[in-house]
Design a protein around this motif. Sequence first.
Motif, mmCIF file in Angstrom:
data_model
loop_
_atom_site.group_PDB
_atom_site.id
_atom_site.type_symbol
_atom_site.label_atom_id
_atom_site.label_comp_id
_atom_site.label_asym_id
_atom_site.label_seq_id
_atom_site.Cartn_x
_atom_site.Cartn_y
_atom_site.Cartn_z
ATOM 1 N N TRP A 36 2.427 -81.157 12.603
ATOM 2 C CA TRP A 36 3.089 -80.858 11.343
ATOM 3 C C TRP A 36 2.753 -79.440 10.903
ATOM 4 N N LEU A 37 3.759 -78.607 10.837
ATOM 5 C CA LEU A 37 3.600 -77.240 10.335
ATOM 6 C C LEU A 37 4.161 -77.153 8.927
ATOM 7 N N VAL A 70 8.826 -74.301 17.929
ATOM 8 C CA VAL A 70 7.391 -74.359 18.234
ATOM 9 C C VAL A 70 6.919 -75.811 18.233
ATOM 10 N N VAL A 71 7.313 -76.575 17.233
ATOM 11 C CA VAL A 71 6.918 -77.983 17.160
ATOM 12 C C VAL A 71 7.467 -78.749 18.365
ATOM 13 N N VAL A 97 7.935 -81.374 10.663
ATOM 14 C CA VAL A 97 7.119 -82.488 11.119
ATOM 15 C C VAL A 97 7.679 -83.087 12.407
ATOM 16 N N ALA A 98 6.845 -83.155 13.429
ATOM 17 C CA ALA A 98 7.220 -83.830 14.677
ATOM 18 C C ALA A 98 7.171 -85.331 14.432
ATOM 19 N N ALA A 133 0.397 -68.697 19.830
ATOM 20 C CA ALA A 133 0.982 -68.066 21.017
ATOM 21 C C ALA A 133 2.487 -68.354 21.110
ATOM 22 N N LEU A 134 2.897 -69.561 20.748
ATOM 23 C CA LEU A 134 4.329 -69.892 20.781
ATOM 24 C C LEU A 134 5.117 -69.105 19.728
ATOM 25 N N PHE A 135 4.522 -68.888 18.567
ATOM 26 C CA PHE A 135 5.192 -68.077 17.549
ATOM 27 C C PHE A 135 5.335 -66.633 18.027
ATOM 28 N N VAL A 136 4.302 -66.110 18.660
ATOM 29 C CA VAL A 136 4.371 -64.730 19.169
ATOM 30 C C VAL A 136 5.463 -64.614 20.218
#
Length: 138
Positions: A36-37, A70-71, A97-98, A133-136
């Motif tokens: 959950w982001l 990303v999620v 939210v996943a 890392a996924l956001f980058v």
Amino acid sequence: MTDAFSLDPRLAADTHPVGDLALCSVLLMDDARFPWLILVPRRPNLSELTDLTPEEARLAFEEIRIAVGVVQSLARPDKVNVAALGNVVSQLHIHVVARFRSDPAWPGPVWGVGEPKPYPPHARTALLERAAALFVAA
């Protein structure tokens, strides 16, 4: 809130920072039951999506789109829920939210279901690093 941006203390207490995008700070909710982001626009005195300028709203949507990706990469969920409720914390924040058919809240909302299960420190650190890392890379 004042004229300067500050994170609501309740959000700060329940999350860990992942990093910052152009508009939003990205936080990881400390509940291992649901990957959950939370995206929080770094602007003071916002409570509704409509408080964003049109340009900020476009940027927020793009950052939500990236966070969903990303999620999906982190958790491979059956579904990703996106919501901006603000009933408890009025500061504008967007939940990403996943969701899994096997999760304890499925098919209902995650709020108010059971007790949060904090990440073990080593798992939290690894997840924060992977998410950053996924956001980058996005």
